[in-house]
Write a protein that holds these residues in place. Sequence first.
Motif, mmCIF file in Angstrom:
data_model
loop_
_atom_site.group_PDB
_atom_site.id
_atom_site.type_symbol
_atom_site.label_atom_id
_atom_site.label_comp_id
_atom_site.label_asym_id
_atom_site.label_seq_id
_atom_site.Cartn_x
_atom_site.Cartn_y
_atom_site.Cartn_z
ATOM 1 N N PRO A 176 0.820 -1.214 0.000
ATOM 2 C CA PRO A 176 0.000 0.000 0.000
ATOM 3 C C PRO A 176 0.851 1.261 0.000
ATOM 4 C CG PRO A 176 -0.834 -1.558 1.603
ATOM 5 C CD PRO A 176 0.468 -2.112 1.094
ATOM 6 N N GLY A 178 3.721 1.912 -1.436
ATOM 7 C CA GLY A 178 4.163 2.279 -2.774
ATOM 8 C C GLY A 178 3.034 2.889 -3.579
ATOM 9 N N MET A 179 1.861 2.264 -3.452
ATOM 10 C CA MET A 179 0.704 2.730 -4.187
ATOM 11 C C MET A 179 0.341 4.158 -3.759
ATOM 12 S SD MET A 179 -2.508 0.347 -4.628
ATOM 13 C CE MET A 179 -4.121 0.960 -4.720
ATOM 14 N N GLN A 180 0.436 4.395 -2.461
ATOM 15 C CA GLN A 180 0.082 5.718 -1.955
ATOM 16 C C GLN A 180 1.122 6.762 -2.357
ATOM 17 O OE1 GLN A 180 -0.763 5.493 2.226
ATOM 18 N NE2 GLN A 180 -2.473 4.088 1.936
ATOM 19 N N LYS A 182 3.015 6.710 -5.026
ATOM 20 C CA LYS A 182 2.803 7.012 -6.442
ATOM 21 C C LYS A 182 1.620 7.945 -6.623
ATOM 22 C CE LYS A 182 3.390 2.687 -8.011
ATOM 23 N NZ LYS A 182 3.158 1.537 -8.861
ATOM 24 N N ALA A 183 0.560 7.678 -5.855
ATOM 25 C CA ALA A 183 -0.656 8.496 -5.968
ATOM 26 C C ALA A 183 -0.346 9.964 -5.660
ATOM 27 C CB ALA A 183 -1.739 7.972 -5.039
ATOM 28 N N ASN A 187 -1.489 12.502 -8.581
ATOM 29 C CA ASN A 187 -2.607 13.416 -8.346
ATOM 30 C C ASN A 187 -2.699 13.686 -6.853
ATOM 31 O OD1 ASN A 187 -5.000 14.784 -8.082
ATOM 32 N ND2 ASN A 187 -6.107 13.512 -9.559
ATOM 33 N N GLN A 189 -4.129 15.972 -5.110
ATOM 34 C CA GLN A 189 -5.478 16.238 -4.612
ATOM 35 C C GLN A 189 -6.221 14.940 -4.335
ATOM 36 O OE1 GLN A 189 -7.564 18.795 -3.955
ATOM 37 N NE2 GLN A 189 -5.835 20.189 -3.935
ATOM 38 N N ALA A 190 -6.118 14.023 -5.306
ATOM 39 C CA ALA A 190 -6.819 12.747 -5.166
ATOM 40 C C ALA A 190 -6.289 11.997 -3.955
ATOM 41 C CB ALA A 190 -6.646 11.914 -6.430
ATOM 42 N N ALA A 191 -4.962 12.012 -3.798
ATOM 43 C CA ALA A 191 -4.362 11.316 -2.661
ATOM 44 C C ALA A 191 -4.870 11.911 -1.354
ATOM 45 C CB ALA A 191 -2.839 11.418 -2.738
ATOM 46 N N ARG A 192 -4.885 13.225 -1.315
ATOM 47 C CA ARG A 192 -5.347 13.898 -0.104
ATOM 48 C C ARG A 192 -6.815 13.553 0.177
ATOM 49 N NH1 ARG A 192 -2.039 17.907 1.911
ATOM 50 N NH2 ARG A 192 -0.961 18.352 -0.010
ATOM 51 N N SER A 193 -7.609 13.493 -0.896
ATOM 52 C CA SER A 193 -9.051 13.318 -0.720
ATOM 53 C C SER A 193 -9.408 11.954 -0.138
ATOM 54 C CB SER A 193 -9.784 13.528 -2.046
ATOM 55 O OG SER A 193 -9.648 12.393 -2.861
ATOM 56 N N VAL A 194 -8.514 10.958 -0.281
ATOM 57 C CA VAL A 194 -8.821 9.676 0.336
ATOM 58 C C VAL A 194 -8.068 9.521 1.654
ATOM 59 C CG1 VAL A 194 -9.455 8.483 -1.765
ATOM 60 C CG2 VAL A 194 -7.069 8.515 -1.063
ATOM 61 N N GLY A 195 -7.546 10.618 2.153
ATOM 62 C CA GLY A 195 -6.964 10.610 3.483
ATOM 63 C C GLY A 195 -5.518 10.174 3.568
ATOM 64 N N ILE A 196 -4.826 10.125 2.437
ATOM 65 C CA ILE A 196 -3.405 9.785 2.481
ATOM 66 C C ILE A 196 -2.631 10.963 3.062
ATOM 67 C CG2 ILE A 196 -1.371 9.332 1.064
ATOM 68 C CD1 ILE A 196 -3.230 7.830 -0.852
ATOM 69 N N SER B 90 -10.758 15.704 5.981
ATOM 70 C CA SER B 90 -11.689 14.818 5.296
ATOM 71 C C SER B 90 -11.582 13.383 5.807
ATOM 72 C CB SER B 90 -11.466 14.870 3.794
ATOM 73 O OG SER B 90 -10.125 14.619 3.490
ATOM 74 N N GLN B 91 -10.389 13.005 6.273
ATOM 75 C CA GLN B 91 -10.226 11.636 6.760
ATOM 76 C C GLN B 91 -11.185 11.353 7.921
ATOM 77 O OE1 GLN B 91 -8.322 9.304 5.257
ATOM 78 N NE2 GLN B 91 -9.267 7.858 6.642
ATOM 79 N N ILE B 94 -14.605 10.890 6.523
ATOM 80 C CA ILE B 94 -14.690 9.578 5.867
ATOM 81 C C ILE B 94 -14.862 8.489 6.911
ATOM 82 C CG2 ILE B 94 -13.387 7.867 4.533
ATOM 83 C CD1 ILE B 94 -12.054 10.242 3.069
ATOM 84 N N MET B 106 -11.407 12.845 -8.499
ATOM 85 C CA MET B 106 -10.139 12.640 -7.810
ATOM 86 C C MET B 106 -9.601 11.264 -8.197
ATOM 87 S SD MET B 106 -9.601 15.299 -5.922
ATOM 88 C CE MET B 106 -10.454 16.706 -5.262
ATOM 89 N N ILE B 108 -6.730 8.772 -10.646
ATOM 90 C CA ILE B 108 -5.420 8.721 -11.278
ATOM 91 C C ILE B 108 -5.540 7.855 -12.531
ATOM 92 C CG2 ILE B 108 -3.057 7.920 -11.000
ATOM 93 C CD1 ILE B 108 -3.547 8.509 -7.937
ATOM 94 N N TYR B 111 -4.096 4.235 -12.839
ATOM 95 C CA TYR B 111 -4.480 3.211 -11.874
ATOM 96 C C TYR B 111 -5.681 2.422 -12.387
ATOM 97 C CZ TYR B 111 -1.470 4.705 -8.013
ATOM 98 O OH TYR B 111 -0.393 4.984 -7.218
ATOM 99 N N LEU B 119 -7.397 2.718 -2.790
ATOM 100 C CA LEU B 119 -6.322 3.636 -2.416
ATOM 101 C C LEU B 119 -6.635 4.350 -1.105
ATOM 102 C CD1 LEU B 119 -3.638 5.002 -3.299
ATOM 103 C CD2 LEU B 119 -5.016 6.773 -4.367
ATOM 104 N N GLU B 122 -6.249 0.080 1.798
ATOM 105 C CA GLU B 122 -5.956 -1.131 1.051
ATOM 106 C C GLU B 122 -6.124 -2.376 1.910
ATOM 107 O OE1 GLU B 122 -3.956 1.353 1.613
ATOM 108 O OE2 GLU B 122 -3.506 2.332 -0.279
ATOM 109 N N THR B 130 0.022 -5.361 -0.234
ATOM 110 C CA THR B 130 -1.341 -5.130 -0.730
ATOM 111 C C THR B 130 -1.910 -6.462 -1.206
ATOM 112 O OG1 THR B 130 -0.481 -3.071 -1.603
ATOM 113 C CG2 THR B 130 -2.724 -3.673 -2.231
ATOM 114 N N ARG B 175 -15.886 2.713 1.482
ATOM 115 C CA ARG B 175 -15.537 3.210 2.821
ATOM 116 C C ARG B 175 -16.757 3.270 3.720
ATOM 117 N NH1 ARG B 175 -12.094 4.686 -0.754
ATOM 118 N NH2 ARG B 175 -9.925 5.122 -0.201
#
Lengths: 307, 535
Positions: A176, A178-180, A182-183, A187, A189-196, B90-91, B94, B106, B108, B111, B119, B122, B130, B175
């Motif tokens: 996970p 590595g995936m995060q 890369k994200a 992008n 914004q996208a990474a931030r939006s899922v709480g990374i 936001s976390q 969520i 949002m 990529i 992917y 994402l 995981e 993963t 989620r």
Amino acid sequence: MSWADFVNSFFSANFLYVVIRVSVPLLLASLSAYMASLTGVGNIAVEGIMLMSCLMAVLGSYWTQSAALGLLIALATGIGMALMIYMFSMSLGAQPLLVGIALNTFASSFTVFLLYQFTNSKGSSGTLPSKVLPTVDIPLIKDIPFLGEIVSGHYLLTYVTVILLILFYIMLYKTPMGMQMKACGLNEQAARSVGINVTKMKLLSMLFSGLTAAIGGAYMTMGYASIFSKDMVAGRGWIGIAAQGIAGINYVALLVVTMIFSVFQAITNVFLLYDLPSELINTIPYVGVLLGVIFYSVAATKKHRQV
Amino acid sequence: MHFPPEYKQRKERRLLGDYILELNQIDKVYGNGVVANRDINISFRKGEIHSIVGENGAGKSTLMKIIFGIEQPSSGTMKYKGREVRFSGSQEAINAGIGMVHQHFMLIPSYTVADSIILGNEPRKMKIFTDYKTAVKRTQELSDQYQFDIDVTKKISELSVGEKQKVEILKTLYRNAEIIILDEPTSVLTPQETELLFQQLTHFKETGHTILFISHKLNEVKRISDRVTIMRNGVDKGTYDADKISLDEMARLIVGREVVEDYSHLRKEVSEKKNILEVKDISLEQNGVQILDKVSFAVKSGEILGIAGVQGNGQSELVRCITGLIDYGTGTTAVDGKDITYLNIYDKRKSGLAYIPEDRMEDGTAGAASITDNMISTFYEREDLNKGPFLLLNNVQNEVEMLIDKFSVKTKNAKQRIDSLSGGNIQKVVVAREYRTEPKCLIAEQPVHGIDIGSAEFIHTQLIELRNQGAGILLVSADINEVINLCDRILVMYEGKIAGCFDDPSKFDEKELGLYMLGVKKQEEEQGGVHCEQV
């Protein structure tokens, strides 16, 4: 030497051994550039970090009279410099590019300054009794003809590099994290939006970037050569950045491109045996990189036009 | 404005169990003093589709960001499942069970669908790896369960816009979101995709999800929602049952504004009338969505033609097509009888076109350059300002000072950076510069958007003066009153088409126009549309 000898020299075990030997610092430089760009920070100070680490490995092992401690000091230097880029750009709002340029020019002069302080020479650390890391003979494999000659008997850091390459591959494609990471680069914004935690990922990527560049630097003075000489990294950091630029986010492509550049570097060693102007021969790796970048750009433009 | 009292639900207190989310007196004031939300009180029931409607800038998106934890309210409280909460990111939202489908996806591109969904959360095996197998299995199950019909092993870049939106929804479902916020979800969809989305939203309702649906398309809102909250200028104008409020009422609540200015006394009759700007059959398609559909009209000399419409109905694309800022699309444009469709921007301007862009900071000015440089950028080649390869700086200075004076730009000196001025003064520089080119046709896009009343009035007066001199002006605005007060004729755009055309300034009616802007009413071609186009 005859024409046949010349051709044969490229197919000898010795040539492949040399390819591996010269590829290590290039691979580490590529990794460093790759890791930093993975999360979108970018590190153009690979060259400078390698250079500082080169010197600190020499000085560190001289002060402590221990190769291991010297290596640790070199690693700390490299990681510290990478984190400086992170801190200045992320927390203090400087352009990573400018910080990188500053570090490169700083490293180029500061290494000479330190060198002069400790050796009274502005050229090399030849008078300084520094330590080198051992070479490793791999049991069993070293006795296999041809293969043994190629892969056994390298410096310790060569094998460390191979292990690192595999570990990074696993991290990038199987975890996970590595995936995060890369994200974050693809992008943010996208990474931030899922709480990374983007900040943490960027910090980690710069840490890896510093670590790999530092190992590359240490390899240069604790294996490849045993002394430090002025500007001895000689563009390897930049070649790594070029390789990363060509490969983009594709890790396997990064390794392939770097190995191609390594072959060019190794060819230089063969040509130097002949009575040719060495200045010209020494340009081969750089011309190779230039051609590589040009071919890649042309191909990419063509592909882009087709779409 | 008064409405039958039975429509407005009083802020009655119900038992806590009824509401999943309650907003109490939420205020949001940004650091620069902009008030985005004021005293918002909304309660959301579990298992309802609750729409939030209002014009652009009414504060809908800010409110959603507050609910989703991206922004923090300046004051007020939020209760989620009966307990007071405050999401600092936001976390946290969520984790609490709130999901948001952003207007801009949002995602990529490189992917896979499965990767995009997992994402950040995981599934793992041996703690550090993963578990791709489980990921694919679980996401595919989720997609099948809600009949989304998506192959999760596909890459995002291979998906259509509608499918990408499905992935965004799947992300929230994965989620375990109980509240799903959809920010203008239909703005990017084709009618068929919209239909499908509505079916799915109804399905979510049945499975106990609460849907917050943000939109300014009233037809859709009325159709899909159980209840509707209307917002205007950051204030909530009440929550209504969707089946008890008519489209008319909704439209009135959304656009109602007070009339401030009246410019009719400034208007002078212009004797010679000819077509200054002719636009024929402009169409534009982006990502499979028809943004402009055969738009035709003409602007005559000595008139201001207004294009009214809620933002996002193709007006800005129309302007970009005419001015040449985007060069795809079909159709032709002519200025004063000369075809300018294929000219570059420089030559279009040479043909007599001038343009006041909507975004004065991005497109209108070069922020770091001086007032002088910005001011002369459209006419620096004029003969009296040049000698050989050199600019006659004294002449330039005189010219700029004259314009600063005439347009009463408040500034210390002309060498100041333009971005150090206030919005109103920056806009005055832009207007002065376009005015000075003595255009045959001026396209003014939201010319007074976001500036103070004084400057706005001044700019309006200048536009009328230009009109009185015989120029044709195309005024694009989302502000009904601006259009009504300034224009000789009005076109209303809705979903890339001209939905209505009004020829007589004395009969302009704000509410009537509002209905056209929101797509409630539409003129059939034979009634007015064609009449308008073939002047």
